[in-house]
Design a protein around this motif. Structure first.
Motif, mmCIF file in Angstrom:
data_model
loop_
_atom_site.group_PDB
_atom_site.id
_atom_site.type_symbol
_atom_site.label_atom_id
_atom_site.label_comp_id
_atom_site.label_asym_id
_atom_site.label_seq_id
_atom_site.Cartn_x
_atom_site.Cartn_y
_atom_site.Cartn_z
ATOM 1 N N LEU A 23 -37.874 -51.635 88.044
ATOM 2 C CA LEU A 23 -37.045 -52.323 87.053
ATOM 3 C C LEU A 23 -37.889 -52.972 85.957
ATOM 4 N N ASN A 24 -39.023 -53.557 86.339
ATOM 5 C CA ASN A 24 -39.899 -54.181 85.345
ATOM 6 C C ASN A 24 -40.548 -53.146 84.434
ATOM 7 N N THR A 25 -40.929 -52.009 84.997
ATOM 8 C CA THR A 25 -41.549 -50.957 84.200
ATOM 9 C C THR A 25 -40.542 -50.338 83.237
ATOM 10 N N ALA A 26 -39.321 -50.114 83.713
ATOM 11 C CA ALA A 26 -38.284 -49.516 82.863
ATOM 12 C C ALA A 26 -37.892 -50.457 81.734
ATOM 13 N N ASP A 27 -37.878 -51.745 82.000
ATOM 14 C CA ASP A 27 -37.560 -52.772 80.998
ATOM 15 C C ASP A 27 -36.226 -52.505 80.298
ATOM 16 N N VAL A 28 -35.173 -52.410 81.102
ATOM 17 C CA VAL A 28 -33.821 -52.232 80.562
ATOM 18 C C VAL A 28 -32.943 -53.366 81.103
ATOM 19 N N PRO A 29 -32.870 -54.480 80.384
ATOM 20 C CA PRO A 29 -32.148 -55.650 80.879
ATOM 21 C C PRO A 29 -30.643 -55.440 81.036
ATOM 22 N N LYS A 30 -30.068 -54.437 80.351
ATOM 23 C CA LYS A 30 -28.626 -54.211 80.437
ATOM 24 C C LYS A 30 -28.226 -53.389 81.659
ATOM 25 N N CYS A 31 -29.192 -52.926 82.435
ATOM 26 C CA CYS A 31 -28.903 -52.089 83.604
ATOM 27 C C CYS A 31 -28.092 -52.871 84.630
ATOM 28 N N THR A 32 -26.935 -52.330 84.997
ATOM 29 C CA THR A 32 -26.105 -52.968 86.024
ATOM 30 C C THR A 32 -26.154 -52.212 87.343
ATOM 31 N N LYS A 33 -26.558 -50.935 87.305
ATOM 32 C CA LYS A 33 -26.669 -50.147 88.532
ATOM 33 C C LYS A 33 -27.703 -49.055 88.329
ATOM 34 N N LEU A 34 -28.581 -48.899 89.322
ATOM 35 C CA LEU A 34 -29.584 -47.847 89.286
ATOM 36 C C LEU A 34 -29.754 -47.305 90.700
ATOM 37 N N VAL A 35 -29.444 -46.032 90.861
ATOM 38 C CA VAL A 35 -29.590 -45.348 92.145
ATOM 39 C C VAL A 35 -30.417 -44.097 91.895
ATOM 40 N N VAL A 36 -31.445 -43.875 92.712
ATOM 41 C CA VAL A 36 -32.259 -42.668 92.599
ATOM 42 C C VAL A 36 -32.161 -41.892 93.899
ATOM 43 N N GLY A 37 -32.373 -40.590 93.806
ATOM 44 C CA GLY A 37 -32.274 -39.758 94.995
ATOM 45 C C GLY A 37 -33.314 -38.663 95.018
ATOM 46 N N VAL A 38 -33.741 -38.330 96.228
ATOM 47 C CA VAL A 38 -34.669 -37.220 96.447
ATOM 48 C C VAL A 38 -34.031 -36.268 97.446
ATOM 49 N N LYS A 39 -34.413 -35.020 97.352
ATOM 50 C CA LYS A 39 -33.895 -33.997 98.270
ATOM 51 C C LYS A 39 -35.048 -33.555 99.152
ATOM 52 N N LYS A 40 -35.059 -34.050 100.378
ATOM 53 C CA LYS A 40 -36.165 -33.756 101.277
ATOM 54 C C LYS A 40 -36.022 -32.346 101.842
ATOM 55 N N ASP A 41 -37.100 -31.578 101.648
ATOM 56 C CA ASP A 41 -37.154 -30.197 102.115
ATOM 57 C C ASP A 41 -38.316 -30.093 103.096
ATOM 58 N N ALA A 42 -38.035 -29.655 104.324
ATOM 59 C CA ALA A 42 -39.064 -29.593 105.368
ATOM 60 C C ALA A 42 -40.195 -28.639 104.986
ATOM 61 N N GLY A 94 -24.458 -34.562 98.347
ATOM 62 C CA GLY A 94 -24.359 -34.338 99.784
ATOM 63 C C GLY A 94 -25.669 -34.368 100.543
ATOM 64 N N ASP A 95 -26.655 -33.581 100.154
ATOM 65 C CA ASP A 95 -27.925 -33.519 100.907
ATOM 66 C C ASP A 95 -29.065 -34.261 100.221
ATOM 67 N N ILE A 96 -28.722 -35.192 99.364
ATOM 68 C CA ILE A 96 -29.726 -35.991 98.654
ATOM 69 C C ILE A 96 -29.840 -37.361 99.305
ATOM 70 N N SER A 97 -31.062 -37.791 99.554
ATOM 71 C CA SER A 97 -31.314 -39.112 100.119
ATOM 72 C C SER A 97 -31.342 -40.142 98.989
ATOM 73 N N LEU A 98 -30.370 -41.047 98.980
ATOM 74 C CA LEU A 98 -30.217 -42.000 97.885
ATOM 75 C C LEU A 98 -30.838 -43.347 98.211
ATOM 76 N N SER A 99 -31.404 -43.984 97.183
ATOM 77 C CA SER A 99 -31.957 -45.336 97.292
ATOM 78 C C SER A 99 -31.412 -46.166 96.138
#
Length: 144
Positions: free
Chosen positions: A81-100, A136-141
């Motif tokens: 959040l500090n690096t992005a420096d976007v004070p108006k952000c109300t929601k931020l969710v990121v996701g990765v798709k883990k592949d074995a 569906g198969d994305i791990s969200l944070s």
């Protein structure tokens, strides 16, 4: 007969009304056009802010890969959040798709949900879109 000398230096009422009507017509044409420009600029601003968050999150995930850390800590979330420096952000969710079969996949962001106020935008791994993609198969944070 003597001629009267007239020294009219002002405008007549009719001339003033004509000028006001012309200004009113110009205002009626220009105001909606200017409001359209402002709305488009706001739409572009949310995309720029979302891209900033994606870049900050991907940088943090890359540093997690360097130390072989697999989960986001609260310190890392704050760093994003500090690096992005976007004070108006109300929601931020990121996701990765883990592949074995690909150990790097757990550190490559393939989904972002970014919101400012009531406006949301989504990254589906390729482009920014207005509708929420299937996660569906994305791990969200949740960052914020």
């Amino acid at each position: 007969m003597k001629k009267q000398k007239t020294d009219d230096k002002g405008f007549t009422l009719v001339e003033l009304i004509v000028v006001l009507v012309i200004l009113g017509i110009l205002a009626a044409i220009l105001v909606p056009a200017l409001l359209g420009y402002i709305d488009r600029a706001k739409g572009q601003q949310i995309v720029l802010n979302a891209k900033s968050c994606l870049t900050a999150a991907q940088a943090e995930y890359s540093s997690m890969y360097a130390v072989d850390e697999s989960s986001l800590t609260s310190t890392r979330k704050t760093t994003i959040l500090n690096t992005a420096d976007v004070p108006k952000c109300t929601k931020l969710v990121v996701g990765v798709k883990k592949d074995a079969s690909d150990p790097h996949s757990a550190y490559k962001i393939v989904y972002v949900e970014y919101a400012e106020g009531g406006d949301s935008i989504y990254y589906d791994g390729k482009s920014w879109i207005d509708t929420k993609p299937n996660t569906g198969d994305i791990s969200l944070s949740t960052i914020k």
